[in-house]
Design a protein around this motif. Structure first.
Motif, PDB file in Angstrom:
ATOM      1  N   TRP A  16       0.808  -1.204  -0.024  1.00  0.00           N
ATOM      2  CA  TRP A  16      -0.072   0.123  -0.073  1.00  0.00           C
ATOM      3  C   TRP A  16       0.851   1.310   0.034  1.00  0.00           C
ATOM      4  O   TRP A  16       0.582   2.293  -0.787  1.00  0.00           O
ATOM      5  CB  TRP A  16      -0.788   0.118   1.238  1.00  0.00           C
ATOM      6  CG  TRP A  16      -1.784  -1.137   1.264  1.00  0.00           C
ATOM      7  CD1 TRP A  16      -2.433  -1.885   0.335  1.00  0.00           C
ATOM      8  CD2 TRP A  16      -2.729  -1.697   2.385  1.00  0.00           C
ATOM      9  NE1 TRP A  16      -3.158  -2.843   0.596  1.00  0.00           N
ATOM     10  CE2 TRP A  16      -3.457  -2.704   2.020  1.00  0.00           C
ATOM     11  CE3 TRP A  16      -2.729  -1.376   3.827  1.00  0.00           C
ATOM     12  CZ2 TRP A  16      -4.256  -3.369   2.665  1.00  0.00           C
ATOM     13  CZ3 TRP A  16      -3.476  -1.601   4.525  1.00  0.00           C
ATOM     14  CH2 TRP A  16      -4.229  -2.949   4.169  1.00  0.00           C
ATOM     15  N   TRP A  17       1.951   1.370   0.790  1.00  0.00           N
ATOM     16  CA  TRP A  17       2.812   2.261   0.710  1.00  0.00           C
ATOM     17  C   TRP A  17       3.373   2.345  -0.569  1.00  0.00           C
ATOM     18  O   TRP A  17       3.536   3.668  -1.053  1.00  0.00           O
ATOM     19  CB  TRP A  17       4.118   1.959   1.690  1.00  0.00           C
ATOM     20  CG  TRP A  17       5.495   2.814   1.770  1.00  0.00           C
ATOM     21  CD1 TRP A  17       6.708   2.438   1.648  1.00  0.00           C
ATOM     22  CD2 TRP A  17       5.163   4.346   1.952  1.00  0.00           C
ATOM     23  NE1 TRP A  17       7.399   3.620   1.680  1.00  0.00           N
ATOM     24  CE2 TRP A  17       6.551   4.744   1.837  1.00  0.00           C
ATOM     25  CE3 TRP A  17       4.186   5.394   2.090  1.00  0.00           C
ATOM     26  CZ2 TRP A  17       7.118   6.067   2.001  1.00  0.00           C
ATOM     27  CZ3 TRP A  17       4.803   6.848   2.233  1.00  0.00           C
ATOM     28  CH2 TRP A  17       5.979   6.927   2.201  1.00  0.00           C
ATOM     29  N   ARG A  18       3.941   1.370  -1.147  1.00  0.00           N
ATOM     30  CA  ARG A  18       4.349   1.579  -2.631  1.00  0.00           C
ATOM     31  C   ARG A  18       3.236   1.997  -3.559  1.00  0.00           C
ATOM     32  O   ARG A  18       3.585   2.996  -4.511  1.00  0.00           O
ATOM     33  CB  ARG A  18       5.029   0.202  -3.264  1.00  0.00           C
ATOM     34  CG  ARG A  18       5.672   0.391  -4.513  1.00  0.00           C
ATOM     35  CD  ARG A  18       6.539  -0.962  -4.763  1.00  0.00           C
ATOM     36  NE  ARG A  18       6.925  -0.833  -5.912  1.00  0.00           N
ATOM     37  CZ  ARG A  18       7.713  -1.912  -6.818  1.00  0.00           C
ATOM     38  NH1 ARG A  18       7.611  -3.034  -6.176  1.00  0.00           N
ATOM     39  NH2 ARG A  18       8.415  -1.667  -7.877  1.00  0.00           N
ATOM     40  N   ASP A  19       1.947   1.588  -3.556  1.00  0.00           N
ATOM     41  CA  ASP A  19       1.023   2.160  -4.487  1.00  0.00           C
ATOM     42  C   ASP A  19       0.671   3.614  -4.260  1.00  0.00           C
ATOM     43  O   ASP A  19       0.424   4.121  -5.167  1.00  0.00           O
ATOM     44  CB  ASP A  19      -0.333   1.236  -3.891  1.00  0.00           C
ATOM     45  CG  ASP A  19      -0.308  -0.081  -4.317  1.00  0.00           C
ATOM     46  OD1 ASP A  19       0.546  -0.782  -5.226  1.00  0.00           O
ATOM     47  OD2 ASP A  19      -1.230  -1.006  -3.687  1.00  0.00           O
ATOM     48  N   ALA A  20       1.110   4.128  -2.983  1.00  0.00           N
ATOM     49  CA  ALA A  20       0.758   5.382  -2.668  1.00  0.00           C
ATOM     50  C   ALA A  20       1.810   6.334  -3.284  1.00  0.00           C
ATOM     51  O   ALA A  20       1.734   7.789  -3.085  1.00  0.00           O
ATOM     52  CB  ALA A  20       0.524   5.477  -1.049  1.00  0.00           C
ATOM     53  N   GLY A  21       2.819   5.880  -3.647  1.00  0.00           N
ATOM     54  CA  GLY A  21       4.125   6.581  -4.249  1.00  0.00           C
ATOM     55  C   GLY A  21       5.391   6.650  -3.282  1.00  0.00           C
ATOM     56  O   GLY A  21       6.015   7.483  -3.574  1.00  0.00           O
ATOM     57  N   GLY A  22       5.204   5.987  -2.186  1.00  0.00           N
ATOM     58  CA  GLY A  22       6.286   5.720  -1.354  1.00  0.00           C
ATOM     59  C   GLY A  22       7.465   5.242  -1.954  1.00  0.00           C
ATOM     60  O   GLY A  22       7.205   4.204  -2.755  1.00  0.00           O
ATOM     61  N   THR A  23       8.829   5.756  -1.802  1.00  0.00           N
ATOM     62  CA  THR A  23       9.696   5.230  -2.316  1.00  0.00           C
ATOM     63  C   THR A  23      10.791   4.784  -1.758  1.00  0.00           C
ATOM     64  O   THR A  23      11.958   4.233  -2.045  1.00  0.00           O
ATOM     65  CB  THR A  23      10.430   6.410  -3.328  1.00  0.00           C
ATOM     66  OG1 THR A  23      10.842   7.457  -2.515  1.00  0.00           O
ATOM     67  CG2 THR A  23       9.466   6.850  -4.355  1.00  0.00           C
ATOM     68  N   ALA A  24      10.829   4.996  -0.314  1.00  0.00           N
ATOM     69  CA  ALA A  24      11.738   4.300   0.760  1.00  0.00           C
ATOM     70  C   ALA A  24      10.968   3.808   1.832  1.00  0.00           C
ATOM     71  O   ALA A  24      10.277   4.553   2.363  1.00  0.00           O
ATOM     72  CB  ALA A  24      12.808   5.467   0.626  1.00  0.00           C
ATOM     73  N   VAL A  25      12.001   2.926   2.463  1.00  0.00           N
ATOM     74  CA  VAL A  25      11.539   2.483   3.810  1.00  0.00           C
ATOM     75  C   VAL A  25      12.882   2.462   4.472  1.00  0.00           C
ATOM     76  O   VAL A  25      13.926   2.286   4.088  1.00  0.00           O
ATOM     77  CB  VAL A  25      10.941   0.912   3.901  1.00  0.00           C
ATOM     78  CG1 VAL A  25       9.798   1.013   3.041  1.00  0.00           C
ATOM     79  CG2 VAL A  25      11.920   0.054   3.343  1.00  0.00           C
TER      80      VAL A  25
END
Length: 276
Positions: A227-236
């Motif tokens: 979901w984070w990646r789907d939202a446009g998140g690029t880093a963890v």
């Protein structure tokens, strides 16, 4: 493909108010070296017992059951300890940092500390929420409303933190109250709150910041990281939230499996965040 363990970007030592004398920075560094961590960031608690000029919290009362424990961070002593450990452990990258609590409500107070020092890592966290005119521990709202509504109340305030503070780079434990889920943390399910998670993650991604995979909390699912990646998140970022030396880097191998399954990979070097 086998990878070295990632950096632990969320660790507490004796300089945090909620630790014991056993939370030695020196011993934590020894443990980090022993288990093969490339880097450790000591992100000590930065929280305040009352608001000052410029703090939005000034209009909200405080609940002493929460605030009586908080002690100010001795930044001078803490930084001296960091430098001592860097000298003792030249092969371990040791980062300075703070975990700024409720920084949207304490913008001026927290900002004076953050902007006054060159910290390597600044985490943002939400341990307490305004409720009925007072700031209370996040888990205290369980019982005042349904469990599901309490989580949704928390997520709403979390968006206020993200949109109301630019002090932090990494959002820590985005679903903090799940640790205290009344039915048992192991019975908490993310799916009923997918809409709320996605709203938080969309807000965070829009600021270009980093999501923490916190291994003290019940671990995030592969779906949540997706979901984070789907939202446009690029880093963890990986964070053990260790308050004792044996817990540094705890469950990182399992966390790595989750993050990889969601499509994130090691960054530019072993000290970097993992990237989509």
């Amino acid at each position: 493909m086998k990878h070295v363990l990632p950096a632990d970007n969320h660790v507490h030592s004796e300089w945090s108010y909620d630790t014991s004398a056993d939370a030695s920075m020196l011993r934590t560094c020894e443990q980090a070296v022993a288990i093969g961590l490339p880097s450790v960031a000591f992100t000590e608690h930065l929280e305040f017992t009352e608001g000052g000029p410029g703090d939005a919290i000034a209009s909200v009362g405080t609940d002493h059951r929460w605030w009586s424990r908080i002690k100010p961070l001795d930044v001078t002593g803490y930084m001296a300890c960091i430098e001592d450990c860097r000298a003792r452990f030249p092969g371990l990258r040791i980062l300075s940092g703070v975990e700024a609590g409720e920084s949207h409500l304490f913008a001026a107070s927290a900002g004076a500390i953050v902007h006054g020092h060159d910290f390597d890592r600044v985490l943002g966290s939400l341990h307490a929420v305004p409720y009925e005119g007072r700031l209370v521990a996040a888990d205290a709202i369980f019982g005042k409303m349904s469990d599901d509504d309490a989580m949704r109340y928390y997520f709403t305030e979390l968006i206020a933190l993200i949109e109301g503070s630019d002090l932090f780079e990494i959002l820590a434990h985005l679903d903090f109250p799940r640790r205290y889920w009344p039915k048992g943390a192991h019975l908490y399910r993310e799916e009923p709150f997918e809409e709320e998670y996605r709203a938080v993650l969309h807000s965070l991604a829009g600021t270009g910041r980093v999501l923490e995979i916190n291994t003290k909390s019940p671990l995030a699912s592969v779906d949540l990281v997706r979901w984070w990646r789907d939202a446009g998140g690029t880093a963890v970022s990986f964070g053990s939230d260790a308050h004792l030396p044996p817990r540094v880097g705890d469950r990182f191998k399992l966390a790595v499996d989750i993050v990889e399954a969601a499509g994130f990979r090691p960054g530019h070097d072993q000290y970097d965040f993992w990237r989509a």
